[in-house]
Write an enzyme that holds these catalytic residues in place. Structure first.
Site, mmCIF file in Angstrom:
data_model
loop_
_atom_site.group_PDB
_atom_site.id
_atom_site.type_symbol
_atom_site.label_atom_id
_atom_site.label_comp_id
_atom_site.label_asym_id
_atom_site.label_seq_id
_atom_site.Cartn_x
_atom_site.Cartn_y
_atom_site.Cartn_z
ATOM 1 N N GLU A 1 0.861 -1.179 0.000
ATOM 2 C CA GLU A 1 0.000 0.000 0.000
ATOM 3 C C GLU A 1 0.902 1.235 0.000
ATOM 4 O OE1 GLU A 1 -4.467 0.732 1.602
ATOM 5 O OE2 GLU A 1 -3.307 -0.923 2.352
ATOM 6 N N GLU B 1 -2.083 0.198 13.298
ATOM 7 C CA GLU B 1 -3.253 0.537 12.499
ATOM 8 C C GLU B 1 -4.544 0.160 13.225
ATOM 9 O OE1 GLU B 1 -3.547 -1.746 8.880
ATOM 10 O OE2 GLU B 1 -4.930 -0.291 8.013
HETATM 11 C C1 BGC Z 1 -5.290 2.268 4.637
HETATM 12 C C2 BGC Z 1 -5.843 3.288 5.569
HETATM 13 C C3 BGC Z 1 -6.762 4.118 4.749
HETATM 14 C C4 BGC Z 1 -7.885 3.201 4.398
HETATM 15 C C5 BGC Z 1 -9.094 3.793 3.804
HETATM 16 C C6 BGC Z 1 -6.408 1.385 4.221
HETATM 17 O O1 BGC Z 1 -6.070 0.348 3.444
HETATM 18 O O2 BGC Z 1 -4.216 1.600 5.140
HETATM 19 O O3 BGC Z 1 -5.025 3.841 6.452
HETATM 20 O O4 BGC Z 1 -7.110 5.333 5.232
HETATM 21 O O5 BGC Z 1 -7.455 2.105 3.675
HETATM 22 O O6 BGC Z 1 -10.050 3.544 4.653
#
Ligand code: BGC
Length: 747
Positions: free
Chosen positions: A337, A629
């Protein structure tokens, strides 16, 4: 850059770094030589075998079809009579994978380079050496490199000439706008672990972003293969399933001489490094280092207190920022990501701007955001992201609002009006987008939002909390409109239209979502969910939630006389949730403020000290060295919350540092750029003492309190020219100017 002649290889070698080379002689004396370089992909430039400049991962990550940065280097001292310039380029973000494994070659199929060497001679004449078809292209020792998917440096690889470069597609160049990306710190291994599975794993003691460097001498052709992980699993084994597809190793192949390896075209997020291949039984740990890479930012704030776990939390927040401020504000630095998620960035921005000087860092990123704003004003979930291709993120409340929140926050912290003037159009257009969606001009009831992402009140396994997305979206609509009004007022613009819009949004919010000063509870699910997606909260979303009330309080969507009952309700909800918060990405950053603003420091402190899941101290008590997270990324039984959304270096919840500076230490600006401040610390026995020092644009502010016998002592430093209003816990207030002050309050 005068000459913008882009070149590429005559032969495409997928996934590898290629070197563009040019030899030249200059016998006359050189007064000044300047190299300007850029690439599609990531480049490393060298002159006569020596790396040019201290930056890495150049030219950085931008919205390449709108703007590609070039770097400028003074190379006067690097030239001699006979010279070779070499620009090695690997796929990087532009040509390699970008984010999820579905997005490759977003900006081009092949790497490209562009450079000009400007030589000013003592006789006053100027000559240029520019990239053109006279440059030759070679394969390099970097036979594979991808930001996400590993790198192979093979010292035995043959360096083949692929022929002369050919002309390539030109991209729009701009001088570097962002902060330099540099190697900031070097960590030594803390231990070599032999795991229960018998694997050899190096522990660097700190979850971080960067790469491993290795000095080693072995036999030619011997291989070292390294895999990266952030945590060990419950049995103490190496684990990186949470990297999703980004688990490919970094491989070094030895030359037979002493080699010094490090990746130059990729980075990894890690604390643990597994030696998948290593040529001998004995591991020479002394040869390994972890190099911490992030954008250059001056540290501007420090915090310490008498509680080790809170100090660890603060440490984790700082490392979360280091790990994720690598040219753009990424969500996380390890899995497939590593994107500039706009929601995460707006949530953490104020904390970030107090912690470090992030002006240059954000100036560039906001430039990309402006460039990418869709014609209808929409701002995507990630930046850089091109709307025109590939994986599309949602246009979501709390994410797109980055367009108003970040410029306003940076203006407030740094007092720099250019953050507003540069972005005012973008701010207005974002609000215009919301206004034009759906049938309700003053409500935001349409769209597909990320909502109160990862909140825990819709069930353990849900990605989205229970709070109504319509309520959240309309609350942010009001907030963004308010910021447009404020920004316009600073800029001397006529904002009467937005003032009226704001009044109407608040009025409709109150009619639609509230009753008798409280949010209504149940709202139908209005979202049109894409096929295959299910809503976390089934068919209803709620209004009486911690996040809903927090947003109402924090965004002032209630009348002053309603605040008391609202905060009481919020406290009640926290109590019902076993003294824990049920807030996600959009509620958590504000919940302590919402409580403290209403004088409920007792409850905000209790939440702050909570260590049961979900809480800030939960991860600290489970060994975190960065912010996680997911509140319980590692569950109490040691198992993982999930594999697909479980980063252990995600800064968003680190936004609590803002409350630590503002409430624990009591340093709050009351006029932009800290020209006027409030000093109103809120001591708590569990902390023992607390202090912070903030290097603001108006000077250094310090606040320190500690318990001494039957008193609490306070010490403040206020810079010259700054006016501070001191408020002590016993109600004593005083207005002070620059200087050092001490006070004591009886317990
Ligand atoms: C990310 C988040 C992001 C989200 C959207 C994820 O995959 O890691 O931090 O804001 O997607 O909701």
């Amino acid at each position: 850059m005068k000459h913008q002649n882009w070149i590429k290889s005559p032969v495409n070698v997928e996934g590898a770094a290629l070197a563009f080379k040019k030899g030249f002689s200059e016998a006359r004396s050189i007064a000044k030589a300047t190299l300007r370089v850029s690439s599609l992909g990531i480049y490393r430039a060298a002159i006569n075998g020596k790396k040019v400049g201290s930056q890495v991962l150049t030219p950085g990550l931008t919205s390449y079809d709108h703007r590609v940065q070039y770097q400028t280097y003074d190379v006067t001292d690097m030239l001699s009579k006979d010279n070779v310039i070499e620009i090695s380029v690997a796929p990087g973000w532009a040509v390699g994978y970008y984010g999820l494994k579905t997005s490759k070659n977003l900006w081009g199929d092949t790497i490209e380079a562009v450079a000009e060497l400007e030589i000013i001679l003592y006789d006053g004449s100027t000559e240029y050496i520019i990239t053109d078809e006279s440059w030759q292209v070679f394969t390099t020792e970097v036979t594979h490199a991808d930001i996400y998917h590993g790198e192979t440096v093979d010292m035995t690889a043959e360096k083949k000439c692929l022929g002369n470069a050919v002309s390539a597609k030109a991209f729009p160049l701009i001088p570097q706008e962002g902060a330099d990306i540099i190697e900031n710190e070097i960590l030594s291994p803390e231990a070599l672990i032999i795991t229960p599975k018998g694997e050899r794993v190096i522990d660097f003691g700190q979850n971080m972003t960067g790469y491993v460097s290795l000095k080693i001498k072995g036999n030619r052709g011997e291989r070292i293969s390294l895999s990266f992980g952030e945590v060990l699993d419950k049995d103490g084994n190496f684990y990186n399933a949470n990297y999703r597809s980004a688990t490919e190793p970094v491989i070094f192949v030895l030359s037979g001489e002493t080699d010094i390896f490090k990746p130059a075209f990729s980075f990894q997020g890690f604390r643990y490094v597994r030696l998948d291949e290593y040529p001998s039984e004995n591991v020479d740990l002394g040869g390994f280092r972890a190099i911490v890479v992030h954008s250059k930012m001056e540290r501007t704030a420090r915090f310490a207190c008498g509680n080790d776990r809170i100090n660890q939390l603060y440490h984790n927040i700082i490392w979360g920022q280091k790990g994720n401020y690598l040219d753009i504000p990424t969500d996380c630095p390890q899995r497939d990501e590593r994107l500039g998620w706009t929601g995460d960035a707006q949530v953490f921005c104020r904390t970030a701007a107090i912690n470090f000087d992030v002006r240059r860092f954000f100036k560039k990123w906001l430039g990309d955001m402006r460039a990418e704003q869709r014609e209808d004003g929409a701002i995507a979930g990630v930046c850089p992201e091109r709307f025109s291709h590939g994986y599309k993120t949602r246009i979501s409340a709390g994410w797109g609002d980055v367009a108003t929140i970040v410029p306003w926050t940076l203006y407030e912290i740094y007092g720099d009006v250019s953050f507003l003037s540069d972005n005012f159009e973008m701010m207005k257009r974002w609000v215009g987008y919301i206004r034009s969606t759906g049938d309700e001009e003053y409500l935001w009831l349409t769209g597909y939002h990320y909502g109160d992402w990862l909140a825990m009140d819709a069930g353990e396994d849900s990605y989205v909390g229970a709070t109504s997305n319509d309520l959240i979206a309309t609350a942010f609509y009001a907030y963004s409109t308010e910021l447009v009004v404020k920004a316009g007022e600073v800029l001397g613009e006529d904002v009467s239209e937005y003032r009226e819009l704001y009044t109407n949004i608040v009025k409709r919010f109150r009619e639609y979502f509230m009753e008798n000063g409280m949010p209504k509870d149940e709202f139908p699910l209005t979202e049109i969910l894409p096929e295959g997606k299910k809503s976390s909260a089934d068919s209803v979303r709620r209004g009486v939630t911690q996040t809903a009330i927090t947003l109402i309080l924090r965004f002032n969507l209630c009348l002053p006389e309603e605040r008391k009952a609202l905060v009481d309700k919020l406290c009640e909800l926290i109590k019902e949730f076993d003294g824990r918060m049920a807030t996600g990405f959009l509620g958590a950053p504000y919940v302590l403020h919402a409580l403290s603003d209403c004088g409920r420091h007792d409850v905000s402190y209790d939440l702050f000290f909570q260590n049961k899941n979900p809480s800030w101290l939960y991860s600290v008590d489970h060994g975190a060295t960065t912010v996680w997270e997911h509140w319980n990324g590692i569950k109490d039984d040691g198992s993982f919350w999930s594999t697909d959304m479980n980063s252990f270096n995600h800064y968003a919840y680190g936004s609590v540092a803002e409350w630590m500076y503002e409430t624990i230490c009591g340093v709050k600006q009351t006029e932009v750029g800290y020209k006027k401040i409030a000093l109103a610390p809120v001591p708590d026995k569990r902390l023992g003492f607390a202090k912070c020092a903030i290097e603001t644009v108006s000077g250094r502010i310090e606040s320190h309190w500690y318990y001494k016998e039957d008193r609490i002592a306070f010490e403040f430093t206020v810079p010259e020219g700054v006016e501070a209003e001191v408020t002590l816990p016993n109600g004593y207030t005083e207005r002070i100017g620059g200087g050092c002050y001490t006070y004591a309050v009886m317990l």
